[in-house]
Design an enzyme around this catalytic site. Structure first.
Site, PDB file in Angstrom:
ATOM      1  N   HIS A 160      -2.902   1.934   8.545  1.00  0.00           N
ATOM      2  CA  HIS A 160      -4.009   1.153   7.972  1.00  0.00           C
ATOM      3  C   HIS A 160      -4.082  -0.208   8.659  1.00  0.00           C
ATOM      4  O   HIS A 160      -3.052  -0.829   8.917  1.00  0.00           O
ATOM      5  CB  HIS A 160      -3.783   0.967   6.466  1.00  0.00           C
ATOM      6  CG  HIS A 160      -4.554  -0.174   5.879  1.00  0.00           C
ATOM      7  ND1 HIS A 160      -5.929  -0.211   5.871  1.00  0.00           N
ATOM      8  CD2 HIS A 160      -4.155  -1.345   5.308  1.00  0.00           C
ATOM      9  CE1 HIS A 160      -6.329  -1.338   5.306  1.00  0.00           C
ATOM     10  NE2 HIS A 160      -5.280  -2.051   4.964  1.00  0.00           N
ATOM     11  N   HIS A 184     -12.791  -3.720   3.457  1.00  0.00           N
ATOM     12  CA  HIS A 184     -11.346  -3.949   3.607  1.00  0.00           C
ATOM     13  C   HIS A 184     -10.810  -3.463   4.953  1.00  0.00           C
ATOM     14  O   HIS A 184     -10.134  -4.216   5.651  1.00  0.00           O
ATOM     15  CB  HIS A 184     -10.607  -3.264   2.441  1.00  0.00           C
ATOM     16  CG  HIS A 184      -9.121  -3.433   2.465  1.00  0.00           C
ATOM     17  ND1 HIS A 184      -8.324  -3.271   1.355  1.00  0.00           N
ATOM     18  CD2 HIS A 184      -8.254  -3.721   3.475  1.00  0.00           C
ATOM     19  CE1 HIS A 184      -7.056  -3.490   1.668  1.00  0.00           C
ATOM     20  NE2 HIS A 184      -6.981  -3.751   2.958  1.00  0.00           N
ATOM     21  N   HIS A 203      -7.182  -3.706   9.728  1.00  0.00           N
ATOM     22  CA  HIS A 203      -8.414  -4.426   9.379  1.00  0.00           C
ATOM     23  C   HIS A 203      -9.300  -4.621  10.610  1.00  0.00           C
ATOM     24  O   HIS A 203      -9.412  -5.737  11.120  1.00  0.00           O
ATOM     25  CB  HIS A 203      -8.056  -5.789   8.767  1.00  0.00           C
ATOM     26  CG  HIS A 203      -7.198  -5.703   7.540  1.00  0.00           C
ATOM     27  ND1 HIS A 203      -6.436  -6.754   7.063  1.00  0.00           N
ATOM     28  CD2 HIS A 203      -6.983  -4.677   6.677  1.00  0.00           C
ATOM     29  CE1 HIS A 203      -5.804  -6.388   5.961  1.00  0.00           C
ATOM     30  NE2 HIS A 203      -6.104  -5.124   5.713  1.00  0.00           N
ATOM     31  N   GLU A 254     -17.845  11.029  22.591  1.00  0.00           N
ATOM     32  CA  GLU A 254     -16.432  11.220  22.243  1.00  0.00           C
ATOM     33  C   GLU A 254     -16.234  11.391  20.733  1.00  0.00           C
ATOM     34  O   GLU A 254     -15.279  12.047  20.303  1.00  0.00           O
ATOM     35  CB  GLU A 254     -15.677   9.955  22.677  1.00  0.00           C
ATOM     36  CG  GLU A 254     -14.359  10.192  23.361  1.00  0.00           C
ATOM     37  CD  GLU A 254     -14.497  11.107  24.552  1.00  0.00           C
ATOM     38  OE1 GLU A 254     -15.419  10.901  25.355  1.00  0.00           O
ATOM     39  OE2 GLU A 254     -13.685  12.037  24.652  1.00  0.00           O
ATOM     40  N   GLU A 293       0.834  -1.210   0.000  1.00  0.00           N
ATOM     41  CA  GLU A 293       0.000   0.000   0.000  1.00  0.00           C
ATOM     42  C   GLU A 293       0.873   1.267   0.000  1.00  0.00           C
ATOM     43  O   GLU A 293       0.416   2.339   0.412  1.00  0.00           O
ATOM     44  CB  GLU A 293      -0.930   0.026   1.225  1.00  0.00           C
ATOM     45  CG  GLU A 293      -1.836  -1.186   1.388  1.00  0.00           C
ATOM     46  CD  GLU A 293      -2.987  -1.255   0.382  1.00  0.00           C
ATOM     47  OE1 GLU A 293      -3.054  -0.394  -0.516  1.00  0.00           O
ATOM     48  OE2 GLU A 293      -3.799  -2.192   0.497  1.00  0.00           O
TER      49      GLU A 293
HETATM   50  P1  13P Z   1       1.196  -5.514   3.157  1.00  0.00           P
HETATM   51  O1  13P Z   1       1.683  -6.684   3.966  1.00  0.00           O
HETATM   52  O2  13P Z   1       1.778  -5.508   1.755  1.00  0.00           O
HETATM   53  O3  13P Z   1       1.417  -4.213   3.872  1.00  0.00           O
HETATM   54  O4  13P Z   1      -0.368  -5.702   2.920  1.00  0.00           O
HETATM   55  C1  13P Z   1      -1.255  -5.799   4.001  1.00  0.00           C
HETATM   56  C2  13P Z   1      -2.538  -5.100   3.753  1.00  0.00           C
HETATM   57  O5  13P Z   1      -3.276  -4.857   4.691  1.00  0.00           O
HETATM   58  C3  13P Z   1      -2.926  -4.698   2.374  1.00  0.00           C
HETATM   59  O6  13P Z   1      -4.019  -3.836   2.381  1.00  0.00           O
HETATM   60 ZN    ZN Z   2      -5.286  -4.014   4.145  1.00  0.00          ZN
END
Ligand code: 13P
Ligand code: ZN
Length: 254
Positions: A140, A211, A142, A170, A116
């Protein structure tokens, strides 16, 4: 000076571990980057491989010319960053034209920066400009409740913002500007990077539909805190929604 004395690497790896403990980083899920201060780049120079080859970027980021970044490696686990930063992280430098990078340190067993990277660099370029250089972190991961909501709420930032603001007092204080939302796009694509960086002009947190979540911040604490708040509000909303029947009536206890 030893590597262990470099506070920004320690802070980065500590946040990575705390985020792993939150359950936001299954396997190699997620990535992070930190735009280093000039003094940090100088203090770390004893680590650098000055012969490292330049590699072309698929994007151009002239606003980041000559900047140094600490970045997670692609496929690396957040869990391991604290115990093995040389293997899992890298310091990279952007060229004078902003169209190439080189790895000065890290990824000692091979590999590449996060898939990314385009998103991270495009977002850094925007945030550096709109915050006069204040914002240095892009993060970033998940988080399960944000992702679950992106399957049931419309892909609409007004709805996401309003619903999450209602969950905790909050929230409007932590993200008064609201949340950005982008539709599902291929992970690691430049298209996803461009769409996110458009949103970063107005927002600090952007939902990646189906995602995850992408946030920016001026410090590790701020970025982590924003991410945590959005995910916690999302978990409350998921619970509240699951207490209703399909017809909108509330489930009754026996
Ligand atoms: P990377 O291991 O390449 O950072 O990918 C993980 C990810 O969350 C892709 O969106
Ligand atoms: Zn990701």
């Amino acid at each position: 000076m030893k590597k262990e004395d470099l506070k920004f690497i320690k802070d980065f790896a500590e946040m990575a571990y705390e985020a792993y403990l939150m359950g936001w980083h299954e396997r190699n899920g997620g990535n992070m980057s930190y735009r280093m201060e000039e003094s940090e780049a100088e203090n770390a120079s004893f680590l650098y491989d000055e012969n490292a080859p330049w590699q072309k970027l698929d994007i151009s980021v002239p606003g980041l010319a000559n900047e140094y970044f600490l970045v997670t490696g692609s496929g690396k686990y957040f869990k391991n960053m604290i115990k093995d930063p040389e293997d899992t992280l890298c310091i990279l430098q952007i060229s004078e034209k902003g169209d190439s990078f080189r790895i000065l340190w890290g990824l000692c067993n091979g590999g590449r920066p996060t898939s990314e990277l385009a998103s991270h660099l495009l977002n850094h370029e925007v945030k550096k400009r709109v915050t006069n250089g204040r914002y240095r972190i892009m993060y970033h991961a998940h988080p399960e409740n944000v992702i679950a909501l992106s399957f049931v709420l419309p892909c609409d930032e007004k709805v996401f913002t309003q619903k999450l603001w209602e969950m905790m007092p909050e929230c409007p204080l932590t993200f008064p500007e609201g949340l950005g939302v982008v539709p599902f796009m291929e992970a690691g694509s430049i298209e996803l990077g461009r769409a996110t960086s458009e949103k970063m002009k107005d927002y600090n947190a952007v939902v990646w539909t189906h995602h995850g979540l992408f946030v920016s911040g001026d410090t590790f604490d701020e970025a982590f805190g924003l991410f945590h708040t959005v995910e916690k509000a999302s978990s409350i909303l998921v619970k509240v929604m699951s207490m209703y029947h399909g017809d909108g009536s509330l489930l009754q206890l026996m």
